[in-house]
Design a protein around this motif. Structure first.
Motif, short mmCIF file in Angstrom:
data_model
loop_
_atom_site.label_atom_id
_atom_site.label_comp_id
_atom_site.label_asym_id
_atom_site.label_seq_id
_atom_site.Cartn_x
_atom_site.Cartn_y
_atom_site.Cartn_z
N VAL A 33 42.30 47.29 38.85
CA VAL A 33 41.41 46.44 38.06
C VAL A 33 40.45 45.65 38.93
O VAL A 33 40.87 44.94 39.86
N ALA A 34 39.17 45.74 38.61
CA ALA A 34 38.15 44.87 39.19
C ALA A 34 37.72 43.88 38.12
O ALA A 34 37.61 44.24 36.94
N ALA A 39 32.03 31.43 38.77
CA ALA A 39 32.14 30.30 39.69
C ALA A 39 33.55 30.09 40.23
O ALA A 39 33.72 29.62 41.35
N ALA A 40 34.57 30.39 39.45
CA ALA A 40 35.94 30.04 39.82
C ALA A 40 36.56 31.09 40.74
O ALA A 40 37.42 31.89 40.33
N ALA A 41 36.16 31.08 42.01
CA ALA A 41 36.64 32.08 42.95
C ALA A 41 38.15 32.00 43.13
O ALA A 41 38.83 33.04 43.25
N ASP A 42 38.70 30.79 43.16
CA ASP A 42 40.14 30.65 43.36
C ASP A 42 40.93 31.24 42.21
O ASP A 42 41.95 31.90 42.41
N ARG A 43 40.45 31.05 41.01
CA ARG A 43 41.14 31.59 39.85
C ARG A 43 41.00 33.11 39.79
O ARG A 43 41.93 33.81 39.38
N ALA A 44 39.83 33.61 40.19
CA ALA A 44 39.65 35.06 40.23
C ALA A 44 40.61 35.69 41.23
O ALA A 44 41.21 36.74 40.96
N LEU A 59 40.32 43.68 42.58
CA LEU A 59 39.05 43.34 43.21
C LEU A 59 38.36 42.27 42.38
O LEU A 59 38.24 42.42 41.17
N ALA A 60 37.93 41.19 43.02
CA ALA A 60 37.18 40.13 42.36
C ALA A 60 35.76 40.13 42.88
O ALA A 60 35.54 40.12 44.10
N ALA A 74 27.74 44.90 40.43
CA ALA A 74 29.20 44.78 40.36
C ALA A 74 29.84 46.08 39.91
O ALA A 74 30.92 46.46 40.39
N VAL A 75 29.22 46.76 38.97
CA VAL A 75 29.74 48.06 38.55
C VAL A 75 29.73 49.04 39.72
O VAL A 75 30.72 49.73 39.98
N ARG A 76 28.63 49.06 40.43
CA ARG A 76 28.52 49.97 41.57
C ARG A 76 29.54 49.62 42.66
O ARG A 76 30.15 50.51 43.26
N GLN A 77 29.76 48.33 42.91
CA GLN A 77 30.74 47.91 43.92
C GLN A 77 32.15 48.34 43.52
O GLN A 77 32.95 48.75 44.36
N THR A 78 32.45 48.25 42.24
CA THR A 78 33.76 48.69 41.76
C THR A 78 34.00 50.16 42.08
O THR A 78 35.05 50.55 42.60
N VAL A 79 33.01 50.99 41.78
CA VAL A 79 33.14 52.42 42.06
C VAL A 79 33.24 52.67 43.56
O VAL A 79 34.07 53.47 44.03
#
Length: 246
Positions: A33-34, A39-44, A59-60, A74-79
């Motif tokens: 799962v990506a 904004a909430a990097a810690d929660r991600a 992946l966050a 972001a879609v491309r980075q996931t792939v």
């Protein structure tokens, strides 16, 4: 369960609330799962840690769904990082509230950017990577079906647009074995709408079951649609609203 073993899911707005519950459930059912977060990097990262604790890859990605470049990147980075894409969950959302005569152009444009343009662009970017059995699942709202009180015209309008898009996607993508659906949550106990918050008792009066959903209730339906059980469900909306629209 491992019904989603070998699959990769991309969930927008996955750092909290329904999005975080969806990410965890899809991972529990076998998917890598990506997620995106604004904004909430810690929660991600906490969500990613939960995914990885289940033995999946997580992946966050920092990406505001109102930013067209960010969401398609972001879609491309996931792939690129996870190797494929099978399931898109368009979850990122905001809740504009107030009298329609007070809605300014900036607020209107932002709601449309997040709820409509962002979903369209994420879907458009995902489609080339989805094969037979691919899924596009968008998180709508019970307000798309019923608006029992004032102040939510903008929100209801933008969420209603998802069903039109989904019906079109079903026709466009059906020949390729890809399904498109909407899940309409009702009042769900999240930070955006806590079950013990101001106005919650009033909202319960509209719910046939008389209680809020847990985010996991919505996630369970998303996971069903993402898996084998959803293979013949497309072009439609499923309500997880406790009878709000009954």
């Amino acid at each position: 369960m491992t019904e989603l073993a070998g699959k990769v899911a991309f969930v927008t707005g996955g750092s909290r609330g329904i999005g975080a519950a969806v990410a965890a459930r899809l991972a529990r059912d076998g998917a890598d799962v990506a997620i995106t977060y604004r904004a909430a990097a810690d929660r991600a990262q906490a969500v990613v840690a939960e995914v990885e604790a289940l033995g999946r890859r997580g992946l966050a990605i920092a990406a505001d769904s109102a930013d067209p470049t960010a969401i398609t990147t972001a879609v491309r980075q996931t792939v690129d990082e996870l190797g494929r894409l099978d399931i898109l969950v368009n979850n990122a959302g905001i809740f504009p509230y107030g009298p329609i005569e007070q809605v300014g152009l900036a607020e209107l444009d932002h709601a449309l950017a997040v709820h409509v343009r962002g979903v369209f662009l994420a879907s458009q970017a995902a489609i080339p990577h989805l094969g037979p059995g691919g899924r596009i699942i968008s998180i709508g709202s019970c307000f798309a079906e019923r608006v029992p009180y004032a102040g939510v015209s903008l929100y209801a309008m933008t969420k209603s647009a998802l069903l039109g898009l989904t019906r079109g996607l079903a026709r466009d993508l059906g020949p390729r074995g890809i399904t498109a659906t909407v899940v309409h949550p009702g009042s769900t106990d999240t930070e955006m709408n806590p079950a013990d918050g101001e106005g919650a008792d009033h909202e319960r009066t509209f719910i046939a079951l008389g209680q809020y959903a847990a985010a996991a209730d919505v996630a369970a339906t998303v996971s069903h649609l993402a898996g084998p059980g959803g293979r013949y469900i497309t072009g439609t909306a499923i309500a997880v609203d406790g009878g709000f629209a009954a």
